[in-house]
Design a protein around this motif. Structure first.
Motif, PDB file in Angstrom:
ATOM      1  N   ASP A   1       3.451  -2.411  -0.274  1.00 56.10           N
ATOM      2  CA  ASP A   1       3.225  -2.571  -1.713  1.00 56.10           C
ATOM      3  C   ASP A   1       2.825  -4.010  -2.046  1.00 56.10           C
ATOM      4  OD1 ASP A   1       3.869   0.079  -2.103  1.00 56.10           O
ATOM      5  OD2 ASP A   1       5.939  -0.335  -2.722  1.00 56.10           O
TER       6      ASP A   1
ATOM      7  N   HIS B   1      -7.865   6.288   1.988  1.00 53.71           N
ATOM      8  CA  HIS B   1      -7.651   5.407   0.841  1.00 53.71           C
ATOM      9  C   HIS B   1      -8.544   4.184   0.970  1.00 53.71           C
ATOM     10  CE1 HIS B   1      -3.974   7.815   0.733  1.00 53.71           C
ATOM     11  NE2 HIS B   1      -3.922   7.488  -0.564  1.00 53.71           N
TER      12      HIS B   1
ATOM     13  N   TYR C   1      -6.809   0.673  -5.892  1.00 54.09           N
ATOM     14  CA  TYR C   1      -6.606   1.350  -4.612  1.00 54.09           C
ATOM     15  C   TYR C   1      -6.369   2.827  -4.901  1.00 54.09           C
ATOM     16  CZ  TYR C   1      -4.412   2.320  -0.074  1.00 54.09           C
ATOM     17  OH  TYR C   1      -4.090   2.818   1.164  1.00 54.09           O
TER      18      TYR C   1
ATOM     19  N   ASP D   1       1.385  -6.216   0.013  1.00 54.89           N
ATOM     20  CA  ASP D   1       0.044  -6.466   0.543  1.00 54.89           C
ATOM     21  C   ASP D   1      -1.018  -5.843  -0.360  1.00 54.89           C
ATOM     22  OD1 ASP D   1       1.182  -7.815   2.651  1.00 54.89           O
ATOM     23  OD2 ASP D   1       0.996  -6.141   4.067  1.00 54.89           O
ATOM     24  N   ARG D   2      -0.775  -4.612  -0.782  1.00 55.11           N
ATOM     25  CA  ARG D   2      -1.720  -3.909  -1.655  1.00 55.11           C
ATOM     26  C   ARG D   2      -1.875  -4.690  -2.974  1.00 55.11           C
ATOM     27  NH1 ARG D   2      -0.269   0.833  -0.650  1.00 55.11           N
ATOM     28  NH2 ARG D   2       1.640   0.783  -1.846  1.00 55.11           N
TER      29      ARG D   2
ATOM     30  N   PHE E   1      -2.641   0.588   3.724  1.00 58.43           N
ATOM     31  CA  PHE E   1      -1.555  -0.375   3.656  1.00 58.43           C
ATOM     32  C   PHE E   1      -0.251   0.183   4.207  1.00 58.43           C
ATOM     33  CE2 PHE E   1      -4.437  -1.883   0.300  1.00 58.43           C
ATOM     34  CZ  PHE E   1      -4.573  -3.210   0.682  1.00 58.43           C
TER      35      PHE E   1
ATOM     36  N   VAL F   1     -10.229   0.493  -1.399  1.00 55.08           N
ATOM     37  CA  VAL F   1     -10.235  -0.381  -2.563  1.00 55.08           C
ATOM     38  C   VAL F   1     -11.578  -0.206  -3.245  1.00 55.08           C
ATOM     39  CG1 VAL F   1     -10.124  -2.785  -3.349  1.00 55.08           C
ATOM     40  CG2 VAL F   1      -8.693  -2.021  -1.436  1.00 55.08           C
TER      41      VAL F   1
END
Length: 182
Positions: A59, A37, A28, A61-62, A52, A39
């Protein structure tokens, strides 16, 4: 309380979706110059724009999204391994059940044979004839033995007027005659 069973997994379909997705370790980061941002997968292939947010939940979830590809790879391999092990165990269990059924049938048969009453000759007619003639059974019997069991046994009955000594002498003499002829 019975809980509903989950639907079976279609591992082939999951495997196909996994293989079609962008491979490699995902990361990410900010897109260059866009202020957004996203992925990225292997060779910096963009997978999607995601924001996110901030904080502990963001954090978590990411971390989940970034590790999804590797985690699915590991999970698919483990599920396939467990399915193989389960199939082997089921085959062994079925074989053991068949063997147990056969053993139970053998035990049942052997038990029946071991507890069966031997077939005895029907002597009721002979006994009735003897009693009807006024004869009394004699306690002694004449037995000729073979290799491992008797091969002849003769029982006698006498009239009540025959004394005990005469009865014994008669049985003994019959035995001698038979032995002399053999």
């Amino acid at each position: 309380m019975n809980q509903p069973q989950p639907a079976p997994l279609d591992l082939d379909a999951i495997q196909a979706r996994h293989a079609a997705a962008t491979g490699g370790n995902w990361r990410y980061e900010a897109y260059a110059g866009l202020g957004e941002h996203g992925v990225l997968g292997a060779a910096d292939i963009p997978i999607g724009r995601l924001d996110f947010g901030d904080g502990d939940q963001a954090d978590a979830d990411r971390d989940f999204v970034l590790n999804a590809h590797q985690d699915v790879t590991a999970l698919l391999a483990r599920v396939r391994q467990l399915e193989t092990e389960l199939a082997t165990e089921r085959a062994v269990a079925e074989s053991n059940q068949r063997a147990a059924r056969l053993l139970a049938e053998d035990v049942k048969q052997l038990t029946a044979e071991a507890t069966a009453e031997p077939e005895l000759p029907v002597l009721s007619g002979w006994a009735a004839d003897m009693a009807g003639a006024g004869l009394e059974p004699y306690d002694g019997a004449l037995t000729l033995d073979g290799d491992d069991r008797p091969f002849l046994r003769a029982h006698f009955a006498f009239g009540p007027e025959v004394p005990e000594a005469a009865r014994a002498g008669f049985v003994t003499e019959i035995g001698r005659i038979i032995l002399d002829e053999l």
